[in-house]
Design a protein around this motif. Structure first.
Motif, PDB file in Angstrom:
ATOM      1  N   ARG A  91     -14.336  26.039  79.484  1.00  9.09           N
ATOM      2  CA  ARG A  91     -14.818  27.018  80.465  1.00  9.09           C
ATOM      3  C   ARG A  91     -14.008  26.996  81.763  1.00  9.09           C
ATOM      4  O   ARG A  91     -14.353  27.694  82.718  1.00  9.09           O
ATOM      5  CB  ARG A  91     -16.306  26.790  80.760  1.00  9.09           C
ATOM      6  N   VAL A  92     -12.924  26.242  81.797  1.00 12.50           N
ATOM      7  CA  VAL A  92     -12.101  26.224  83.012  1.00 12.50           C
ATOM      8  C   VAL A  92     -11.531  27.620  83.314  1.00 12.50           C
ATOM      9  O   VAL A  92     -11.537  28.055  84.474  1.00 12.50           O
ATOM     10  CB  VAL A  92     -10.980  25.166  82.912  1.00 12.50           C
ATOM     11  N   SER A 134     -11.924  34.503  71.369  1.00  9.77           N
ATOM     12  CA  SER A 134     -12.919  35.227  72.148  1.00  9.77           C
ATOM     13  C   SER A 134     -12.615  36.721  72.187  1.00  9.77           C
ATOM     14  O   SER A 134     -13.519  37.557  72.059  1.00  9.77           O
ATOM     15  CB  SER A 134     -12.967  34.665  73.573  1.00  9.77           C
ATOM     16  N   GLU A 135     -11.347  37.050  72.320  1.00  7.01           N
ATOM     17  CA  GLU A 135     -10.958  38.463  72.332  1.00  7.01           C
ATOM     18  C   GLU A 135     -11.209  39.111  70.966  1.00  7.01           C
ATOM     19  O   GLU A 135     -11.681  40.254  70.883  1.00  7.01           O
ATOM     20  CB  GLU A 135      -9.492  38.588  72.729  1.00  7.01           C
ATOM     21  N   SER A 136     -10.918  38.380  69.900  1.00 10.72           N
ATOM     22  CA  SER A 136     -11.143  38.906  68.545  1.00 10.72           C
ATOM     23  C   SER A 136     -12.624  39.112  68.274  1.00 10.72           C
ATOM     24  O   SER A 136     -13.027  40.122  67.670  1.00 10.72           O
ATOM     25  CB  SER A 136     -10.544  37.958  67.500  1.00 10.72           C
ATOM     26  N   GLU A 137     -13.448  38.154  68.711  1.00 12.86           N
ATOM     27  CA  GLU A 137     -14.898  38.282  68.511  1.00 12.86           C
ATOM     28  C   GLU A 137     -15.451  39.480  69.266  1.00 12.86           C
ATOM     29  O   GLU A 137     -16.309  40.212  68.751  1.00 12.86           O
ATOM     30  CB  GLU A 137     -15.597  37.000  68.965  1.00 12.86           C
ATOM     31  N   ALA A 138     -14.976  39.699  70.487  1.00 13.02           N
ATOM     32  CA  ALA A 138     -15.438  40.849  71.259  1.00 13.02           C
ATOM     33  C   ALA A 138     -15.012  42.153  70.593  1.00 13.02           C
ATOM     34  O   ALA A 138     -15.797  43.110  70.515  1.00 13.02           O
ATOM     35  CB  ALA A 138     -14.881  40.771  72.682  1.00 13.02           C
ATOM     36  N   GLU A 190      -0.071  19.305  78.454  1.00  8.48           N
ATOM     37  CA  GLU A 190       0.715  20.004  77.437  1.00  8.48           C
ATOM     38  C   GLU A 190      -0.161  20.573  76.325  1.00  8.48           C
ATOM     39  O   GLU A 190       0.191  21.567  75.687  1.00  8.48           O
ATOM     40  CB  GLU A 190       1.762  19.060  76.845  1.00  8.48           C
ATOM     41  N   LEU A 191      -1.289  19.922  76.077  1.00  7.91           N
ATOM     42  CA  LEU A 191      -2.209  20.421  75.044  1.00  7.91           C
ATOM     43  C   LEU A 191      -3.032  21.608  75.532  1.00  7.91           C
ATOM     44  O   LEU A 191      -3.466  22.432  74.725  1.00  7.91           O
ATOM     45  CB  LEU A 191      -3.143  19.294  74.601  1.00  7.91           C
ATOM     46  N   MET A 192      -3.244  21.706  76.828  1.00 14.22           N
ATOM     47  CA  MET A 192      -4.125  22.748  77.353  1.00 14.22           C
ATOM     48  C   MET A 192      -3.693  24.166  76.981  1.00 14.22           C
ATOM     49  O   MET A 192      -4.534  24.979  76.575  1.00 14.22           O
ATOM     50  CB  MET A 192      -4.269  22.614  78.870  1.00 14.22           C
ATOM     51  N   PRO A 193      -2.399  24.541  77.083  1.00 12.22           N
ATOM     52  CA  PRO A 193      -2.036  25.899  76.684  1.00 12.22           C
ATOM     53  C   PRO A 193      -2.354  26.192  75.232  1.00 12.22           C
ATOM     54  O   PRO A 193      -2.791  27.300  74.888  1.00 12.22           O
ATOM     55  CB  PRO A 193      -0.535  25.981  76.951  1.00 12.22           C
ATOM     56  N   VAL A 194      -2.133  25.194  74.369  1.00  9.15           N
ATOM     57  CA  VAL A 194      -2.429  25.386  72.942  1.00  9.15           C
ATOM     58  C   VAL A 194      -3.915  25.670  72.753  1.00  9.15           C
ATOM     59  O   VAL A 194      -4.304  26.632  72.065  1.00  9.15           O
ATOM     60  CB  VAL A 194      -2.020  24.131  72.141  1.00  9.15           C
ATOM     61  N   MET A 195      -4.749  24.868  73.385  1.00  7.89           N
ATOM     62  CA  MET A 195      -6.189  24.981  73.198  1.00  7.89           C
ATOM     63  C   MET A 195      -6.755  26.242  73.846  1.00  7.89           C
ATOM     64  O   MET A 195      -7.543  26.980  73.236  1.00  7.89           O
ATOM     65  CB  MET A 195      -6.879  23.741  73.778  1.00  7.89           C
ATOM     66  N   LEU A 196      -6.362  26.499  75.081  1.00  3.95           N
ATOM     67  CA  LEU A 196      -6.969  27.600  75.817  1.00  3.95           C
ATOM     68  C   LEU A 196      -6.499  28.964  75.328  1.00  3.95           C
ATOM     69  O   LEU A 196      -7.285  29.915  75.272  1.00  3.95           O
ATOM     70  CB  LEU A 196      -6.690  27.447  77.314  1.00  3.95           C
ATOM     71  N   LEU A 197      -5.229  29.089  74.970  1.00  4.11           N
ATOM     72  CA  LEU A 197      -4.751  30.371  74.462  1.00  4.11           C
ATOM     73  C   LEU A 197      -5.353  30.679  73.098  1.00  4.11           C
ATOM     74  O   LEU A 197      -5.645  31.835  72.784  1.00  4.11           O
ATOM     75  CB  LEU A 197      -3.221  30.380  74.404  1.00  4.11           C
ATOM     76  N   ASP A 198      -5.578  29.634  72.289  1.00  7.38           N
ATOM     77  CA  ASP A 198      -6.255  29.834  71.012  1.00  7.38           C
ATOM     78  C   ASP A 198      -7.700  30.266  71.247  1.00  7.38           C
ATOM     79  O   ASP A 198      -8.189  31.194  70.587  1.00  7.38           O
ATOM     80  CB  ASP A 198      -6.220  28.551  70.186  1.00  7.38           C
ATOM     81  N   ALA A 199      -8.392  29.613  72.191  1.00  7.06           N
ATOM     82  CA  ALA A 199      -9.777  29.979  72.488  1.00  7.06           C
ATOM     83  C   ALA A 199      -9.857  31.404  73.023  1.00  7.06           C
ATOM     84  O   ALA A 199     -10.790  32.158  72.690  1.00  7.06           O
ATOM     85  CB  ALA A 199     -10.372  28.996  73.495  1.00  7.06           C
ATOM     86  N   ALA A 200      -8.893  31.800  73.850  1.00  5.67           N
ATOM     87  CA  ALA A 200      -8.876  33.165  74.374  1.00  5.67           C
ATOM     88  C   ALA A 200      -8.690  34.177  73.247  1.00  5.67           C
ATOM     89  O   ALA A 200      -9.367  35.211  73.205  1.00  5.67           O
ATOM     90  CB  ALA A 200      -7.753  33.313  75.403  1.00  5.67           C
ATOM     91  N   GLU A 207      -4.755  36.208  79.641  1.00 14.05           N
ATOM     92  CA  GLU A 207      -4.310  36.297  81.032  1.00 14.05           C
ATOM     93  C   GLU A 207      -5.070  35.304  81.910  1.00 14.05           C
ATOM     94  O   GLU A 207      -4.475  34.644  82.779  1.00 14.05           O
ATOM     95  CB  GLU A 207      -4.511  37.716  81.546  1.00 14.05           C
ATOM     96  N   ASP A 208      -6.389  35.182  81.667  1.00 10.54           N
ATOM     97  CA  ASP A 208      -7.178  34.194  82.411  1.00 10.54           C
ATOM     98  C   ASP A 208      -6.691  32.778  82.109  1.00 10.54           C
ATOM     99  O   ASP A 208      -6.614  31.924  83.008  1.00 10.54           O
ATOM    100  CB  ASP A 208      -8.659  34.308  82.039  1.00 10.54           C
ATOM    101  N   ALA A 209      -6.375  32.504  80.844  1.00 13.95           N
ATOM    102  CA  ALA A 209      -5.890  31.179  80.459  1.00 13.95           C
ATOM    103  C   ALA A 209      -4.561  30.873  81.140  1.00 13.95           C
ATOM    104  O   ALA A 209      -4.340  29.756  81.637  1.00 13.95           O
ATOM    105  CB  ALA A 209      -5.750  31.090  78.947  1.00 13.95           C
ATOM    106  N   GLN A 210      -3.661  31.859  81.188  1.00 17.22           N
ATOM    107  CA  GLN A 210      -2.363  31.648  81.826  1.00 17.22           C
ATOM    108  C   GLN A 210      -2.524  31.384  83.322  1.00 17.22           C
ATOM    109  O   GLN A 210      -1.834  30.523  83.893  1.00 17.22           O
ATOM    110  CB  GLN A 210      -1.459  32.873  81.604  1.00 17.22           C
ATOM    111  N   ALA A 211      -3.451  32.090  83.960  1.00 13.67           N
ATOM    112  CA  ALA A 211      -3.710  31.848  85.384  1.00 13.67           C
ATOM    113  C   ALA A 211      -4.216  30.428  85.601  1.00 13.67           C
ATOM    114  O   ALA A 211      -3.842  29.753  86.576  1.00 13.67           O
ATOM    115  CB  ALA A 211      -4.721  32.873  85.908  1.00 13.67           C
ATOM    116  N   THR A 212      -5.043  29.947  84.672  1.00 13.81           N
ATOM    117  CA  THR A 212      -5.577  28.588  84.758  1.00 13.81           C
ATOM    118  C   THR A 212      -4.461  27.556  84.677  1.00 13.81           C
ATOM    119  O   THR A 212      -4.429  26.584  85.440  1.00 13.81           O
ATOM    120  CB  THR A 212      -6.587  28.354  83.617  1.00 13.81           C
TER     121      THR A 212
END
Length: 457
Positions: free
Chosen positions: A69-70, A103-107, A90-100, A128-133
């Motif tokens: 939720r960051v 979430s986009e696909s589910e919506a 280094e793991l965060m982009p992998v995890m957050l972009l996958d989660a994004a 885009e939110d993940a990249q800003a994070t």
């Protein structure tokens, strides 16, 4: 120092704890709530604080129930630094972009099916939110005490849970808070043992397996080999729901260690997870953090991440092709609790087969598909359709990335004197058992965190 508990307080996911110290507000973790549809709907709700008023975020590790939720914090106004260990960064982009993407696909899927008059579904956060994070992340090394805000210092110690996982030490107002994050067991392959910490004015500790002890790892590894032999005789497939970070890499490590004994050359092994493939590359770049045994295995043949019959499925078409295979395949796919991801497609094609074997190698939270299967459900619903479960199910608990009751008690015992303790990241049954054992042995009061509970240090 004042600490508020807003997540993983009576449940295992959604880690989030707010520290008020030195006139600042520091958030420890901000994880995704996972489980039932009702539980996951809470992710979109308002935070119990204004994200714009936070001064810093400190993340214990890159599992999605600790970081998921960051991007929502950033989307809602948080502009401060995000501190975490280098490998976690280094793991965060992998995890957050996958989660994004999920979430986009589910919506998008929900909007295709929505009825007239229903509100349009929105993703929890976007790429885009993940990249800003990610632009706000400030990587930090282990064992370096760093001033992150005026009057606030932190140090990150190796927690032995996944690559980059950290125990957080936080000093402010003349007091010291220790947050365990998630602690790994001693002797975990690849990772070093959790660091020993000896002093705290308050300890916030996980309790995922506070009510049980794991089987010995050698016995667990033998069990895994027996499952593969049984499945080969049955002429079936083996399905392993596995988290992309941690569990997948450990499985590949054991495959390399027991390549000949388990006769793995006769199988086709599929890593059906683009995310896990990216994570493997991060692990490879940070092999300097491995323990001594893993360093040795890394130099041997076969290399755990380059097994000769390992097929990494990047595309959807490659993943779909696996479902044409009726026997002789070991399929590792996410998600680890079978609550989404590619493993659900493989389950749909294999659950009805009596010669198929489904192996659970990690914690299955209440409300997840994995938990229903572990609990013996005869029918399960996947993608809106019911499937009979004829496949054989195995729970291999000794491979957990979380330490057990014995490990938690041993880690706590290093503190001198015994500090006040708050248990988080555990269901009540586990927390109550651990609280009783520690309270009896050390004569301390143990608090069980509840949402909104606060404590002064």
């Amino acid at each position: 120092m004042h600490v508020e508990f807003h997540g993983a307080a009576g449940e295992v996911t959604g880690s989030m704890h707010l520290v008020h110290a030195a006139g600042r507000r520091i958030l420890l973790d901000c994880g995704l709530i996972q489980g039932s549809r009702e539980a996951e709907a809470r992710n979109a709700g308002p935070f119990p604080f204004d994200p714009a008023t936070l001064d810093a975020v400190v993340l214990s590790h890159a599992h999605i129930d600790h970081i998921g939720r960051v991007p929502l914090l950033v989307k809602r106004g948080f502009r401060g630094p995000i501190h975490t260990q280098h490998a976690s960064a280094e793991l965060m982009p992998v995890m957050l972009l996958d989660a994004a993407s999920l979430s986009e696909s589910e919506a998008e899927r929900a909007n295709r099916d929505r009825r007239r008059g229903e509100p349009e579904a929105q993703p929890l956060f976007t790429a885009e939110d993940a990249q800003a994070t990610l632009r706000q992340v400030r990587p930090q090394s282990y064992d370096e005490r760093t001033t992150i805000l005026p009057g606030v210092d932190i140090a990150l110690r190796d927690a032995g849970h996944i690559l980059g996982s950290a125990i957080v030490e936080l000093w402010a107002d003349g007091r010291k808070l220790v947050f365990s994050g998630d602690l790994g067991p001693k002797g975990t392959p690849i990772l070093r043992d959790p660091a020993v910490v000896r002093q705290a004015d308050l300890l916030v500790m996980e309790s995922t397996y506070g009510d049980r002890n794991h089987r010995d790892r050698p016995e667990t590894v033998r069990e895994l080999g027996d499952i593969f032999e049984h499945a080969w005789r049955d002429r079936g497939n083996v399905l392993i729901p596995a988290f992309a970070v941690g569990r997948t890499q450990e499985l590949l490590y054991w495959f390399a260690r027991h390549w000949d004994a388990w006769k793995l050359s006769r199988w086709r092994i599929f890593l059906d997870s683009p995310m896990a493939a990216k994570v493997v590359n991060v692990y490879a770049r940070h092999h300097g953090l491995f323990d001594e045994d893993a360093q040795a295995v890394w130099r041997q043949s076969p290399n755990p991440f380059r097994l000769p019959n390992l097929h990494v499925s990047e595309s959807t078409q490659q993943s779909m092709a696996i479902n044409l295979i009726e026997n002789g395949a070991i399929i590792i796919a996410g998600s680890g609790m079978a609550n989404g991801g590619r493993i659900q497609h493989h389950l749909k094609h294999n659950l009805g087969r009596r010669n198929a074997h489904v192996v659970f190698v990690g914690y299955q939270a209440a409300g997840t598909l994995g938990r229903r299967l572990v609990d013996g459900a005869a029918w399960v619903r996947i993608h809106g359709r019911d499937y009979r479960v004829n496949a054989q199910r195995h729970t291999v608990g000794g491979l957990s990335a979380h330490t057990d009751q014995r490990g938690l008690m041993d880690w706590y015992a290093h503190f001198q004197p015994s500090p006040p303790l708050v248990l988080v990241h555990g269901e009540d049954k586990a927390r109550e058992a651990l609280a009783g054992e520690i309270g009896e042995r050390h004569g301390v009061d143990v608090a069980l965190a509840r949402p909104g509970m606060a404590i002064d240090v």
